[in-house]
Design a protein around this motif. Structure first.
Motif, PDB file in Angstrom:
ATOM      1  N   SER A 158     -63.870 -40.687   1.183  1.00 16.71           N
ATOM      2  CA  SER A 158     -65.148 -40.316   1.633  1.00 16.71           C
ATOM      3  C   SER A 158     -65.227 -39.962   3.224  1.00 16.71           C
ATOM      4  O   SER A 158     -65.568 -39.012   3.494  1.00 16.71           O
ATOM      5  CB  SER A 158     -66.313 -41.469   1.452  1.00 16.71           C
ATOM      6  N   PHE A 159     -64.704 -40.700   3.781  1.00 15.25           N
ATOM      7  CA  PHE A 159     -64.303 -40.416   5.557  1.00 15.25           C
ATOM      8  C   PHE A 159     -63.429 -38.959   5.591  1.00 15.25           C
ATOM      9  O   PHE A 159     -63.902 -38.229   6.564  1.00 15.25           O
ATOM     10  CB  PHE A 159     -63.628 -41.636   6.267  1.00 15.25           C
ATOM     11  N   VAL A 160     -62.433 -38.819   4.667  1.00 14.72           N
ATOM     12  CA  VAL A 160     -61.846 -37.312   4.883  1.00 14.72           C
ATOM     13  C   VAL A 160     -62.708 -36.480   4.463  1.00 14.72           C
ATOM     14  O   VAL A 160     -62.678 -35.308   5.170  1.00 14.72           O
ATOM     15  CB  VAL A 160     -60.598 -37.765   4.099  1.00 14.72           C
ATOM     16  N   ALA A 161     -63.312 -36.737   3.328  1.00 15.74           N
ATOM     17  CA  ALA A 161     -64.390 -35.655   2.770  1.00 15.74           C
ATOM     18  C   ALA A 161     -65.378 -35.177   3.789  1.00 15.74           C
ATOM     19  O   ALA A 161     -65.601 -34.113   4.131  1.00 15.74           O
ATOM     20  CB  ALA A 161     -65.070 -36.245   1.241  1.00 15.74           C
ATOM     21  N   MET A 162     -66.044 -36.361   4.215  1.00 17.99           N
ATOM     22  CA  MET A 162     -66.924 -35.762   5.234  1.00 17.99           C
ATOM     23  C   MET A 162     -66.356 -35.279   6.332  1.00 17.99           C
ATOM     24  O   MET A 162     -67.085 -34.566   7.245  1.00 17.99           O
ATOM     25  CB  MET A 162     -67.790 -37.225   5.945  1.00 17.99           C
ATOM     26  N   GLY A 163     -65.266 -35.450   6.839  1.00 13.69           N
ATOM     27  CA  GLY A 163     -64.359 -34.883   8.133  1.00 13.69           C
ATOM     28  C   GLY A 163     -64.316 -33.491   7.477  1.00 13.69           C
ATOM     29  O   GLY A 163     -64.567 -32.526   8.588  1.00 13.69           O
ATOM     30  N   VAL A 164     -63.831 -33.117   6.587  1.00 11.39           N
ATOM     31  CA  VAL A 164     -63.650 -31.808   5.976  1.00 11.39           C
ATOM     32  C   VAL A 164     -64.963 -30.785   5.878  1.00 11.39           C
ATOM     33  O   VAL A 164     -64.928 -29.786   6.378  1.00 11.39           O
ATOM     34  CB  VAL A 164     -62.865 -31.845   4.720  1.00 11.39           C
ATOM     35  N   ILE A 165     -65.885 -31.543   5.388  1.00  8.85           N
ATOM     36  CA  ILE A 165     -67.220 -30.793   5.309  1.00  8.85           C
ATOM     37  C   ILE A 165     -67.731 -30.715   6.573  1.00  8.85           C
ATOM     38  O   ILE A 165     -68.305 -29.676   7.158  1.00  8.85           O
ATOM     39  CB  ILE A 165     -68.076 -31.892   4.555  1.00  8.85           C
ATOM     40  N   LEU A 166     -67.510 -31.557   7.864  1.00  8.26           N
ATOM     41  CA  LEU A 166     -67.909 -31.373   9.149  1.00  8.26           C
ATOM     42  C   LEU A 166     -67.027 -30.150   9.646  1.00  8.26           C
ATOM     43  O   LEU A 166     -67.789 -29.234  10.219  1.00  8.26           O
ATOM     44  CB  LEU A 166     -67.620 -32.643   9.905  1.00  8.26           C
ATOM     45  N   LEU A 167     -65.937 -29.891   9.425  1.00  9.27           N
ATOM     46  CA  LEU A 167     -65.049 -28.888   9.692  1.00  9.27           C
ATOM     47  C   LEU A 167     -65.600 -27.501   9.081  1.00  9.27           C
ATOM     48  O   LEU A 167     -65.692 -26.411   9.906  1.00  9.27           O
ATOM     49  CB  LEU A 167     -63.770 -29.031   9.558  1.00  9.27           C
ATOM     50  N   LEU A 168     -66.227 -27.520   7.667  1.00 11.82           N
ATOM     51  CA  LEU A 168     -66.587 -26.369   7.455  1.00 11.82           C
ATOM     52  C   LEU A 168     -67.928 -26.250   8.025  1.00 11.82           C
ATOM     53  O   LEU A 168     -68.347 -24.938   7.647  1.00 11.82           O
ATOM     54  CB  LEU A 168     -66.566 -26.626   5.811  1.00 11.82           C
ATOM     55  N   LEU A 169     -68.780 -26.949   8.435  1.00 16.07           N
ATOM     56  CA  LEU A 169     -70.177 -26.726   8.983  1.00 16.07           C
ATOM     57  C   LEU A 169     -70.002 -25.863   9.976  1.00 16.07           C
ATOM     58  O   LEU A 169     -70.813 -25.024  10.491  1.00 16.07           O
ATOM     59  CB  LEU A 169     -70.833 -27.917   9.027  1.00 16.07           C
TER      60      LEU A 169
END
Length: 149
Positions: A94-105
């Motif tokens: 979940s932490f990695v997914a949120m980091g990837v989502i942040l990078l995509l934002l």
């Protein structure tokens, strides 16, 4: 990652930082000045979000962040046991997914800013609010399920 107190502490520190920013800037004259565009964008959503921010309602989002962080801390204290490997895997994912989502934002934010630079602050605040709120909700659901199990 095995210690639930570390998860609660990291989540709470970031939540409190966002909440402090939201509460301090909410209703601040300088913040309000950069938000007043007289509804120049032909989008009811962005105009209403701008009005929401202009009326100082961002502080309520900060209060929700504080309440969620306190809930996560309380649930972590109640359980009094470490996460197992499966739970650590879920949290890490979940932490990695949120980091990837942040990078995509970031590219999404750039595209939104390029579409109408007048609403850059509103768009960036919206992306931050949605991103961290989604993380808090996921973390809170996980903490509740962890306490039940």
């Amino acid at each position: 990652m095995k210690n639930p107190y570390i998860n609660a502490a990291v989540t709470s520190v970031i939540s409190l930082a966002y909440a402090a920013i939201f509460i301090l800037t909410s209703g601040h004259i300088e913040f309000e000045r950069i938000l007043d565009h007289s509804q120049t964008l032909n989008s009811a959503f962005w105009n209403n979000w701008s009005i929401f921010l202009l009326h100082g309602n961002l502080k309520y989002i900060g209060y929700v962040y504080i309440a969620a962080a306190i809930s996560i801390i309380i649930l972590s204290i109640i359980q009094k046991k470490n996460y197992d490997e499966y739970q650590v895997s879920i949290l890490t994912t979940s932490f990695v997914a949120m980091g990837v989502i942040l990078l995509l934002l970031f590219p999404a934010a750039l595209l939104l800013v390029l579409s109408d630079p007048n609403y850059a602050v509103e768009m960036l605040v919206f992306l931050i609010v949605v991103h961290w709120f989604a993380f808090l909700i996921a973390n809170l659901i996980y903490a509740i399920k962890w306490c039940k199990g």
